[in-house]
Design a protein around this motif. Structure first.
Motif, PDB file in Angstrom:
ATOM      1  N   THR A 186      98.469  41.261  21.821  1.00  0.00           N
ATOM      2  CA  THR A 186      98.761  42.528  21.151  1.00  0.00           C
ATOM      3  C   THR A 186      99.091  43.604  22.178  1.00  0.00           C
ATOM      4  O   THR A 186     100.035  44.366  22.016  1.00  0.00           O
ATOM      5  CB  THR A 186      97.538  42.959  20.313  1.00  0.00           C
ATOM      6  OG1 THR A 186      97.230  41.900  19.425  1.00  0.00           O
ATOM      7  CG2 THR A 186      97.827  44.209  19.522  1.00  0.00           C
ATOM      8  N   LEU A 187      98.304  43.654  23.255  1.00  0.00           N
ATOM      9  CA  LEU A 187      98.555  44.658  24.292  1.00  0.00           C
ATOM     10  C   LEU A 187      99.921  44.424  24.944  1.00  0.00           C
ATOM     11  O   LEU A 187     100.667  45.358  25.222  1.00  0.00           O
ATOM     12  CB  LEU A 187      97.454  44.599  25.360  1.00  0.00           C
ATOM     13  CG  LEU A 187      96.070  45.112  24.926  1.00  0.00           C
ATOM     14  CD1 LEU A 187      95.009  44.713  25.942  1.00  0.00           C
ATOM     15  CD2 LEU A 187      96.074  46.624  24.739  1.00  0.00           C
ATOM     16  N   GLN A 188     100.239  43.149  25.173  1.00  0.00           N
ATOM     17  CA  GLN A 188     101.532  42.845  25.796  1.00  0.00           C
ATOM     18  C   GLN A 188     102.684  43.220  24.875  1.00  0.00           C
ATOM     19  O   GLN A 188     103.682  43.791  25.302  1.00  0.00           O
ATOM     20  CB  GLN A 188     101.600  41.367  26.172  1.00  0.00           C
ATOM     21  CG  GLN A 188     100.810  41.085  27.449  1.00  0.00           C
ATOM     22  CD  GLN A 188     100.618  39.606  27.711  1.00  0.00           C
ATOM     23  OE1 GLN A 188     100.736  38.789  26.806  1.00  0.00           O
ATOM     24  NE2 GLN A 188     100.327  39.252  28.947  1.00  0.00           N
ATOM     25  N   LEU A 189     102.498  42.924  23.592  1.00  0.00           N
ATOM     26  CA  LEU A 189     103.541  43.236  22.619  1.00  0.00           C
ATOM     27  C   LEU A 189     103.765  44.751  22.520  1.00  0.00           C
ATOM     28  O   LEU A 189     104.895  45.236  22.525  1.00  0.00           O
ATOM     29  CB  LEU A 189     103.125  42.676  21.247  1.00  0.00           C
ATOM     30  CG  LEU A 189     104.091  42.921  20.090  1.00  0.00           C
ATOM     31  CD1 LEU A 189     105.328  42.051  20.250  1.00  0.00           C
ATOM     32  CD2 LEU A 189     103.423  42.622  18.748  1.00  0.00           C
ATOM     33  N   LEU A 190     102.646  45.484  22.468  1.00  0.00           N
ATOM     34  CA  LEU A 190     102.758  46.946  22.394  1.00  0.00           C
ATOM     35  C   LEU A 190     103.498  47.480  23.621  1.00  0.00           C
ATOM     36  O   LEU A 190     104.384  48.324  23.509  1.00  0.00           O
ATOM     37  CB  LEU A 190     101.363  47.577  22.329  1.00  0.00           C
ATOM     38  CG  LEU A 190     100.657  47.593  20.977  1.00  0.00           C
ATOM     39  CD1 LEU A 190      99.232  48.100  21.145  1.00  0.00           C
ATOM     40  CD2 LEU A 190     101.388  48.462  19.977  1.00  0.00           C
ATOM     41  N   ALA A 191     103.136  46.970  24.797  1.00  0.00           N
ATOM     42  CA  ALA A 191     103.753  47.457  26.034  1.00  0.00           C
ATOM     43  C   ALA A 191     105.247  47.126  26.050  1.00  0.00           C
ATOM     44  O   ALA A 191     106.073  47.946  26.445  1.00  0.00           O
ATOM     45  CB  ALA A 191     103.053  46.837  27.244  1.00  0.00           C
ATOM     46  N   ALA A 192     105.584  45.913  25.587  1.00  0.00           N
ATOM     47  CA  ALA A 192     106.996  45.504  25.585  1.00  0.00           C
ATOM     48  C   ALA A 192     107.797  46.403  24.639  1.00  0.00           C
ATOM     49  O   ALA A 192     108.884  46.874  24.974  1.00  0.00           O
ATOM     50  CB  ALA A 192     107.103  44.037  25.155  1.00  0.00           C
ATOM     51  N   LYS A 193     107.211  46.670  23.470  1.00  0.00           N
ATOM     52  CA  LYS A 193     107.934  47.513  22.505  1.00  0.00           C
ATOM     53  C   LYS A 193     108.088  48.932  23.041  1.00  0.00           C
ATOM     54  O   LYS A 193     109.083  49.605  22.787  1.00  0.00           O
ATOM     55  CB  LYS A 193     107.194  47.533  21.167  1.00  0.00           C
ATOM     56  CG  LYS A 193     107.345  46.237  20.405  1.00  0.00           C
ATOM     57  CD  LYS A 193     106.878  46.388  18.968  1.00  0.00           C
ATOM     58  CE  LYS A 193     107.280  45.169  18.163  1.00  0.00           C
ATOM     59  NZ  LYS A 193     106.842  45.270  16.781  1.00  0.00           N
ATOM     60  N   GLU A 241      99.177  41.149  34.139  1.00  0.00           N
ATOM     61  CA  GLU A 241     100.201  41.885  33.411  1.00  0.00           C
ATOM     62  C   GLU A 241      99.587  43.085  32.678  1.00  0.00           C
ATOM     63  O   GLU A 241     100.127  44.185  32.665  1.00  0.00           O
ATOM     64  CB  GLU A 241     100.883  40.948  32.405  1.00  0.00           C
ATOM     65  CG  GLU A 241     102.223  41.458  31.941  1.00  0.00           C
ATOM     66  CD  GLU A 241     102.860  40.510  30.931  1.00  0.00           C
ATOM     67  OE1 GLU A 241     103.481  41.015  29.984  1.00  0.00           O
ATOM     68  OE2 GLU A 241     102.724  39.277  31.085  1.00  0.00           O
ATOM     69  N   ILE A 242      98.420  42.854  32.099  1.00  0.00           N
ATOM     70  CA  ILE A 242      97.733  43.942  31.396  1.00  0.00           C
ATOM     71  C   ILE A 242      97.305  45.011  32.403  1.00  0.00           C
ATOM     72  O   ILE A 242      97.478  46.206  32.186  1.00  0.00           O
ATOM     73  CB  ILE A 242      96.489  43.407  30.621  1.00  0.00           C
ATOM     74  CG1 ILE A 242      96.891  42.351  29.598  1.00  0.00           C
ATOM     75  CG2 ILE A 242      95.705  44.527  29.975  1.00  0.00           C
ATOM     76  CD1 ILE A 242      97.675  42.815  28.421  1.00  0.00           C
ATOM     77  N   ALA A 243      96.757  44.563  33.539  1.00  0.00           N
ATOM     78  CA  ALA A 243      96.266  45.507  34.550  1.00  0.00           C
ATOM     79  C   ALA A 243      97.391  46.354  35.140  1.00  0.00           C
ATOM     80  O   ALA A 243      97.160  47.462  35.608  1.00  0.00           O
ATOM     81  CB  ALA A 243      95.534  44.747  35.658  1.00  0.00           C
ATOM     82  N   GLU A 244      98.609  45.818  35.127  1.00  0.00           N
ATOM     83  CA  GLU A 244      99.726  46.594  35.657  1.00  0.00           C
ATOM     84  C   GLU A 244     100.249  47.612  34.651  1.00  0.00           C
ATOM     85  O   GLU A 244     101.067  48.451  34.976  1.00  0.00           O
ATOM     86  CB  GLU A 244     100.870  45.653  36.079  1.00  0.00           C
ATOM     87  CG  GLU A 244     100.585  44.959  37.398  1.00  0.00           C
ATOM     88  CD  GLU A 244     101.502  43.778  37.642  1.00  0.00           C
ATOM     89  OE1 GLU A 244     102.536  43.672  36.956  1.00  0.00           O
ATOM     90  OE2 GLU A 244     101.178  42.964  38.523  1.00  0.00           O
ATOM     91  N   THR A 245      99.835  47.487  33.408  1.00  0.00           N
ATOM     92  CA  THR A 245     100.365  48.357  32.354  1.00  0.00           C
ATOM     93  C   THR A 245      99.330  49.350  31.853  1.00  0.00           C
ATOM     94  O   THR A 245      99.626  50.485  31.524  1.00  0.00           O
ATOM     95  CB  THR A 245     100.833  47.494  31.151  1.00  0.00           C
ATOM     96  OG1 THR A 245     101.576  46.382  31.651  1.00  0.00           O
ATOM     97  CG2 THR A 245     101.701  48.282  30.203  1.00  0.00           C
TER      98      THR A 245
END
Length: 360
Positions: free
Chosen positions: A77-84, A117-121
């Motif tokens: 979910t966090l990755q998807l939010l960041a991508a969007k 990836e999460i830590a970078e965002t």
């Protein structure tokens, strides 16, 4: 893109998380907030209210609690939010993750540490725990999850203090401070806490401050080394004398030797001599390996041999991070200070071990 701050909101059932969230979403603070909340039982916020009252995109998870069983979900979910957000499809300045009333915030916090990836965002801003003052004594006695949530907090908000007397509130605050001396405790009226006190707290950062309630330190001030905790036990006894929580009267004390001896406890270690970096690293590595699952939060600002700068370390469970902080000021006493918060941690082993890591 600068890091997106994430607030983890946890708390006892009925403590007002939903009220606080609704306010965060409906108040005009000019920030766009993405909320990730767990569908879990009846506690779910009424979707209609959220969607109609606010323009935020709500990410619902319909497959249960994100915190304990399905950690991957949170990551995705966090990755998807960041991508969007990167693609310009979603606009938000920060995220708030609401965990369910019985969840352990540990795995949620670990997701931000573990996944590169999460830590970078994202950056965890803070873990906020809401405590319902009226039901807290009973919940703390009966539910380990409630005690763990207190141990994890960077900030504790007490709701419903208007429903209990001052003496009860004071006793509760005293008890919470023993479980977690590093989280400031504020009494709030249902949902009326100023938003500046909820967002951008930076309670989780690797900063060079180790805020421990000064009263807690005073009680603890019996010189260094092993007699660190004598101040505490007496307090617990004194508490026990006039303690009338229902769960104690029924003898449900689960073999605890005195009333408020909660299994989530904290202790502070201080040293004037510098640490030997190699020894300390080995020792911390070893205790995290053995006791990690029981270590909720720990943090230290350390005086290390061989560097003029403060060394800051902190961790959640088995995950530990450290960083060089600012230089020690010339007139500043070079004191190492550490706080450990966890479940039945063997304090003597920790304190003796740390003592042996000091440089000759």
């Amino acid at each position: 893109m600068s890091l997106i701050p994430a607030t983890i909101l946890t708390g006892f059932l009925g403590s007002g998380k939903t009220t606080l969230l609704k306010r965060l979403l409906s108040e005009a603070h000019g920030q766009k907030i993405a909320v990730i909340e767990n569908e879990f039982g009846e506690e779910n916020i009424d979707n209609d209210i959220l969607v109609t009252e606010s323009k935020e995109q709500i990410v619902q998870m319909s497959n249960g609690c994100i915190c304990c069983t399905i950690r991957e979900d949170l990551r995705e979910t966090l990755q998807l939010l960041a991508a969007k957000k990167r693609q310009g499809l979603l606009e938000f300045d920060r995220i708030v993750i609401e965990t369910t009333g019985l969840a352990d915030p540990g795995p949620v916090a670990q997701t931000f540490f573990m996944d590169e990836e999460i830590a970078e965002t994202y950056l965890i801003d803070s873990i906020i725990t809401l405590v319902d003052a009226k039901h807290a004594p009973q919940q703390l006695n009966d539910r380990q999850e409630a005690r763990r949530q207190v141990g994890f907090a960077d900030q504790i908000f007490l709701s419903k203090t208007d429903l209990v007397g001052k003496e009860e509130t004071d006793a509760l605050i005293h008890r919470l401070k023993h479980m977690n001396p590093r989280a400031p405790i504020k009494a709030v009226h249902f949902g009326e806490v100023p938003l500046a006190e909820v967002l951008d707290l930076r309670g989780f950062n690797l900063n060079a401050k180790l805020d421990i309630d000064p009263e807690f330190l005073k009680e603890d001030d019996h010189g260094h080394g092993h007699d660190h905790d004598h101040g505490h036990q007496d307090h617990d006894h004194e508490h026990g004398e006039h303690c009338d929580h229902p769960s104690h009267q029924h003898g449900e004390n689960h073999g605890r030797h005195h009333h408020h001896d909660d299994d989530v406890k904290s202790f502070v270690y201080r040293a004037e001599r510098p640490f030997d970096p190699a020894k300390l690293e080995d020792f911390l590595g070893a205790i995290v390996n053995i006791y990690g699952p029981r270590m909720l939060r720990y943090k230290g600002v350390l005086n290390m041999k061989g560097t003029e700068r403060k060394v800051i370390f902190q961790g959640v469970h088995q995950l530990m991070g450290s960083d060089l902080g600012p230089q020690w000021a010339e007139d500043e006493p070079r004191l190492s200070k550490m706080v450990f918060i966890g479940l039945d941690l063997p304090k003597d082993i920790f304190l003796q071990g740390l003592e042996q890591c000091l440089a000759e």
